[in-house]
Every structure is written in C-alpha cells, then in structure tokens.
Design an enzyme around this catalytic site. Structure first.
Site, PDB file in Angstrom:
ATOM      1  CB  SER A  39      -0.869   0.005   1.256  1.00  0.00           C
ATOM      2  OG  SER A  39      -1.520   1.255   1.401  1.00  0.00           O
ATOM      3  CE1 TYR A  98      -4.812  -1.895   5.093  1.00  0.00           C
ATOM      4  CE2 TYR A  98      -3.646   0.166   4.687  1.00  0.00           C
ATOM      5  CZ  TYR A  98      -4.291  -0.961   4.209  1.00  0.00           C
ATOM      6  OH  TYR A  98      -4.391  -1.154   2.853  1.00  0.00           O
TER       7      TYR A  98
END
Ligand SMILES: NC(=O)c1ccc[n+]([C@@H]2O[C@H](COP(=O)([O-])OP(=O)(O)OC[C@H]3O[C@@H](n4cnc5c(N)ncnc54)[C@H](O)[C@@H]3O)[C@@H](O)[C@H]2O)c1
Ligand SMILES: [Zn+2]
Length: 689
Positions: free
Chosen positions: A566, A579
């Site tokens: 990501s 996350y």
C-alpha cells in the site's frame, strides 16, 4: 453458402446435414462411443447448385478438430462429391497420399466450411449415404488384440470386416471403399490398431450399425474376458486410502510437474479414478504401460508411452522423489533413442523428451499439456488406453501398432503443419496462479487479468461460496477454481496450496492480496485490532509465501510472488498505526524474500495502490463512509475526490492494480525483483527513494 436449416430448401436434403449433426451429438455424448474429439461422421445429399440451378451432390463431413458431442454446422466441411471422387483418377499412390489433403480444397462447395480432415477420403469414397468413423474403447480392444482378425470374424460373422492397420489417409479410404463393395452384407469394419467405421443408407441405420458394433464388442468382452486381465494384485501396490493418496499426490506433484516441464512448461491434471488405481495395482501394468497406446489420436496427446513409478505405494515421499528423478532421466534418453531410430532427414524436429503421462501406483495419474484442457484430455485418453488394454488382454494379447508406425503418426508432416498453425500462446500460458482475497476488489480484478493473459487461477478467500462464484464468473474449472482459506491459519494455507497444486499440477505465481483495513488512532487501537491486521496481512502473506515457495523450489521452474502492499507502507497516514505497520511489514517481506529466493529464480515484487474505491470491500464496509465524512464529500464521490488529490488527477481502479501485477509477472520484467510499483495516480508523499 449451404443453408441446411431452411425448411423451404428445394431439394429437401438440407435434413441430411441436420440429421448428421444430431446423430454426431448423440454419439459424441457417450464416452463409450468415441474418445474426446476423436472420430468423424458424414452425410451425402443433393442440393441445388446456386451457380447452375442444377442439382449437385454434396458431402458434409466433420472437419478437422472439434468434438462430435458439440459439433455444429460450422464444424462441417462441405465438398462436391463429383470432384472429391474424381481425385481417384489423379491419385499418385500411397507414397504421396498426403498431397491429397491439399487437393480437398479444390473440391469445396461454396466457402467449404471447416477444414477437411485427413479422414475425408474414407467418408467420400465409401459408397453409402452416411458414414461414421469412431474410436470406441470396445472396438479398439478388438482392433489391438493380437488375433483381432479372427476375433472380428468370431464376434460379427461377415457383418463386420477386418481391415489391417494402415495410417489414416487416401489409401485407407480406397481400402474401405473396396471392402464395402466386395462385402455388400457388411455394415462396417474394424480398423486394425485404430477403431471402427460403420455405414448405412440412412442416418438412423448408420447410427444403429455403429452402436451395434460398439455394444456387441463390449458384450463379447464382458462375457468372454478372463477374470483378471491385468493379472493378480501386486503386493504393496493397492490404492492408498482416499485422503492419504491426495496428500501424497500433492507432495509429489511439484516434482512431477518439474519433470514434465524440463523442455517446456506444462499445466498438470491429476486423477485418482478407480480405473487408474486398479490398473496400477495389478501385476501386468509395467509390461502393458511399456507397450504404449495405439489409436492414432493418442500419440501427440499422451506420447508413445507413460512414465511409471516402479515403487509400491508403501514407499516414502523421499524415496519416490529420488526414483522419479532417475526414471525421468531414463525416459528422456529412451525418447531420444526412439526419435533417432525412426527420424528421417525430413522429419520434424524432436518436440520435447518429457513424459506427458506419469503413473504413480497407489496414488493415481498425472497428465500434462499446454493448458488445463489439453492436460485433462491427455488423462482421459490414457483412461481410454487402459480400457482398451483391459479388453484386449481379456480376450487375447494386447498388441498395439508397431513403434515405427507410431512415429509416423507422431511426427507426421500434416500433424506438424497443424501445430505450426496454432495461435501463439498468451503471455501467461501454462502459469498457475493463486490470488488470496480474490473474491472481491483488487484481488478479483487481478485474478481476471491473469486468467485473461492465459494463466490458470486459484481464487482463495474466506468464503468458499464467494471464491467459487468469482471463479465461475472468470471461466470454467479449466481456467479458475475457488478454494476456501483464512490466510492467518497455517494449516488452512497448506490446504489451499495443496488444492491449487492438485487442480493445475503446481504453482508459479502468488499474489498476496488478502487484507482488511481498520482506521483507528493509537489510543483507540485495541490489541485485537493490531493482531487482526498483522495476522491477515503480515503473517498471512508470510505463510502463503512459505507454502508456495516450497512448491516452487521443488518444481525448479522459478516463479513470481507479488505483494499488494500500500501507499501506507511508506506514507505515515493519520489514524493508521495497525494497518500501516502491517503494510510496512509486507513491503519489507518483499525485499527480504527477493534476496532469499532469487537463487531459485523466484522473483518477489510488490504493488502500492492507493484510493481504490470502486469494487473495494474495504471501502464499502464503513471505511469509505468514514473517509467521506472526514473529507466532507458524498461517499459515492469519494473516488473522484481522491483523484483530485493525485498528480495525474485520475481515479485508480482495481484493473490498474491488476495490470501492474501482470507486468511484474510477464516476460518483460524478467530481470526485476525486490521492486514496488506505486499505482496511485501520483502521490508525492509516497514516492519511493
Ligand atoms: N482499496 C485500496 O485503496 C487499497 C489501497 C492500498 C492497498 N490495498 C490492499 O489491497 C488488498 C485488497 O483490498 P481491496 O480494496 O480489494 O479489499 P476487498 O475487501 O475488496 O478485498 C479483500 C479480500 O480479502 C479477503 N480476506 C480478508 N481477510 C482474509 C483472510 N484472513 N484470509 C483470506 N482472505 C481474506 C476478503 O474476504 C476480501 O474478499 C488489501 O491487501 C488492501 O490492504 C487496497
Ligand atoms: Zn480414427
């Protein structure tokens, strides 16, 4: 064009082609009648020639390729019978019979439909309105029995005539036509080493004759076969219990696929059908397997003979793997010697020395091909061969055609020309991929892309139902299968990798995509939140990479592992500690594994997406609404809002991520490992350096 379906067709023989298709579909629907894509059928009839207005006699015959069970009008070649039969006058003799195939093009009616096959001569020259040429196991059992001629007489009297083996072609057509003329009482013939041909005045009569030959042969075998055609049971060779043999198959599969792919990569198919296990459990299987197959359809699909592991099912996995490697080396030498024994200066080049069928006693059969369908059909063909051997040995002795004749089929110039005409394979052809979290969003788009580029894809996700539904949308079981997995559970990951290996023979390409996102500040983030993010993404991709790398290393065919990390693996976004940290962990796995697995030709790379709203379950399940509220936009406009924040001002879609995965795995980036590609439409804060 011949319109055979218009009821107003003046000659009324439009029904000849329609009847032919209906009959072919019925015959092809039952595997006892012919092997997949094997055999061909024809009808003759009169139509009005659009050029002269005069009646013209036509031959409709199944063209080259395709299967009787699914034959449609576009699969038929349409020839003018007068011109086709006139070829007899210019036929230069059996030495040059292959030239007649090109001459068929000069006999076509209108655009001619499908390409005429090598068997066209048999259909056109035999003087009967309808003709079936089939490859039934029962018929080939008689055709390959050492005393097949005597058996034919005994079973059928003078109703079916024996035709000695001859390679398919114009001469075989002339032979059968002559036999029909000399035997007006006959309804068909057994073609030595090959199959059967039947004929009749009507479609119905022909179908009846074909089925009568097939069923009479089968009934004779059932009644007169000796009790154990494959001999007594072999100590230690009985089938392992179902679960054990599937585990054994999965443990051996990577080695076996590597062996079958030494010259060129192959997709695999595995079956543990009783017919295979029973054959391998009996004493005569080594002798019979070495004799090889017989029907001309087989040689390109199964090679002359299989590789048979000569160890009992009680051998260990390690012993089996060591022995398989020895046998593979011997197989390659043996195949080269076969080629050298028979090749002439004008023979096509050797096409690869690896086995296409590998038999493992107690476990089952692995078959290989350039794609899953080809691999599966190769296995079906070997099951046909086992049935043929059982029938022939039951009544007599199995005696396939001579090795030199097998070579003449396998390396036939006409077959080589067909292979040369095949379309170029897609970029990911033969590659087996597993994509985690592929029932939704980016994973699903990636699975679709990989399949579209030729890969076989295993869709692994939490819900079996959703995984299977996604697989079904992408294609049938020859293209995609769905499996259940929780990537944070090591045993479940092992099972999913096993399922992938059993579905397609091995594994080449892994996409670590499964994930979820909880956006919480440090103080709001619970220990459970932290564990969940890390279990699914950091630990999950570690477990998947570990299980998959073991398979890839055993295969020895290299591989690709791609992480969907990501932007947040490098960018310190707000409220994102669990996350973001898990994504940074995944990103560093890319570098660590790239360094470690390079010696096995396994490349490890990553993609850094950002702001993929459309199709994303992460955004749909609250995260999107939350973000929209934070930014003061409507949730449906979130994608556009994110786009405005990018350098390129473009919304990022799941397909954009999928394309990056494809490029990382394609030949163009063969020399790149340890790389992350941002796919975020340009976010300066996440630039890599
Ligand atoms: N959407 C984005 O903007 C974006 C941005 C950067 C990174 N990513 C990453 O891309 C990946 C896919 O995200 P998406 O947006 O397509 O989300 P998604 O929710 O649409 O898809 C994720 C899939 O993973 C599956 N999954 C979750 N936990 C699993 C587990 N334990 N085992 C197996 N499967 C599991 C889910 O069932 C779901 O089908 C994730 O890793 C995500 O972090 C997404
Ligand atoms: Zn045939």
């Amino acid at each position: 064009m011949t319109d055979t379906t218009t009821p107003s067709n003046p000659s009324g023989t439009a029904s000849a082609a329609a009847e032919l298709i209906a009959r072919s579909n019925r015959l092809g629907a039952d595997p006892k009648n012919t092997n997949y894509a094997g055999g061909n059928t024809s009808a003759k009839g009169t139509e009005t020639d659009p050029v002269t207005g005069e009646p013209v006699e036509l031959l409709w015959v199944k063209g080259s390729g395709g299967d009787l069970g699914t034959l449609t009008e576009s699969g038929l070649a349409v020839l003018r019978l007068d011109r086709m039969r006139a070829l007899v006058d210019v036929y230069p003799g059996v030495e040059r019979e292959d030239e007649m195939v090109a001459a068929f093009d000069y006999c076509l009616h209108g655009k001619g439909g499908a390409a005429p096959s090598i068997d066209t001569a048999m259909h056109g020259l035999v003087d009967a309105a309808h003709v079936d040429h089939l490859h039934p196991d029962s018929g080939i059992a008689i055709a390959t029995a050492a005393d097949g001629e005597a058996l034919t007489k005994e079973i059928f009297g003078d109703r079916v005539v024996w035709v000695p083996w001859r390679r398919p072609g114009f001469q075989l057509g002339l032979d059968i036509a002559a036999i029909k003329e000399q035997n007006p009482q006959a309804v068909g013939c057994v073609l030595g080493g090959h199959g059967i041909t039947a004929w009749g005045d009507t479609s119905e009569e022909t179908e009846r004759n074909s089925l009568w030959i097939i069923d009479t042969a089968a009934a004779h075998i059932a009644e007169h076969s000796k009790a154990a055609p494959f001999g007594p049971p072999l100590e230690g060779y009985a089938a392992l219990p179902a679960e054990e043999r599937r585990a054994r198959a999965a443990a051996l599969a990577p080695t076996i696929r590597g062996i079958a792919s030494a010259d060129r990569p192959m997709v695999g198919h595995f079956t543990d059908a009783d017919v295979v296990l029973d054959f391998l459990a009996a004493a005569e299987h080594p002798r019979l397997a070495a004799l090889g197959t017989s029907c001309p359809d087989h040689f390109l699909r199964t090679k002359v003979k299989p590789l048979v592991l000569d160890l009992p099912a009680t051998a260990t996995v390690e012993e089996s793997i060591a022995r398989l490697h020895e046998l593979a080396a011997a197989y390659r030498e043996d195949y080269q010697a076969y080629y050298d024994r028979h090749a002439t200066p004008d023979s096509p080049a050797i096409r690869g020395k690896d086995p296409l069928i590998v038999l493992v006693p107690g476990v089952g059969m692995f078959s290989f091909g350039k794609d899953k369908q080809t691999a599966r059909v190769a296995g079906e063909f070997y099951v046909n061969a086992i049935n043929v051997m059982r029938g022939a040995e039951g009544l007599s002795t199995y005696q396939p055609i001579d090795e030199s004749e097998k070579f003449r089929i396998e390396y036939w110039a006409l077959e080589e020309a067909k292979l040369q005409r095949m379309p170029k394979p897609k970029p990911l052809a033969t590659r087996v991929a597993i994509v985690t979290g592929a029932a939704s969003g980016i994973g699903r788009a990636t699975a679709e892309k990989l399949a579209a580029e030729g890969a076989c894809v295993v869709i692994a996700d939490l819900s079996l139902e959703k995984a299977q539904a996604a697989a079904a949308d992408i294609g049938g079981a020859d293209i995609a299968v769905g499996v259940q997995v929780d990537v944070s559970d090591a045993a479940a990951v092992e099972a999913a990798v096993q399922a992938a290996v059993l579905a397609f023979g091995g594994l080449d390409l892994v996409v670590n995509n499964a994930g979820l996102s909880l956006s919480r500040s440090l103080l709001e983030t619970t220990e459970k939140d932290w564990d969940l993010q890390h279990d699914v993404m950091a630990k999950g991709s570690f477990l998947v990479a570990k299980a998959a790398a073991k398979v890839m290393i055993e295969q020895g065919m290299g591989g690709d592992i791609v992480y969907i990390s990501s932007k947040n693996s490098v960018f310190a976004g707000p409220n994102n500690v669990a996350y973001g940290a898990a994504k940074a962990d995944q990103a560093h796995q890319v570098r660590l594994l790239a360094a470690e697995l390079g010696e096995h030709a396994i490349k490890v790379n990553g993609v850094n997406p950002d702001g993929v709203v459309q199709g994303s379950g992460i955004f749909a399940s609250g995260w999107g609404a939350n973000r929209a509220a934070v930014y003061g936009v409507e949730e449906k406009d979130l994608g556009k809002f994110y786009a405005q924040r990018t350098i390129l001002k473009r919304e990022v879609l799941p397909a954009n991520i999928a394309n990056a995965v494809f490029v990382l795995c394609s030949a163009e980036l063969s020399h790149t490992t340890g790389l992350h590609i941002p796919v975020d439409a340009g976010v300066p804060a996440a630039f890599l350096r």
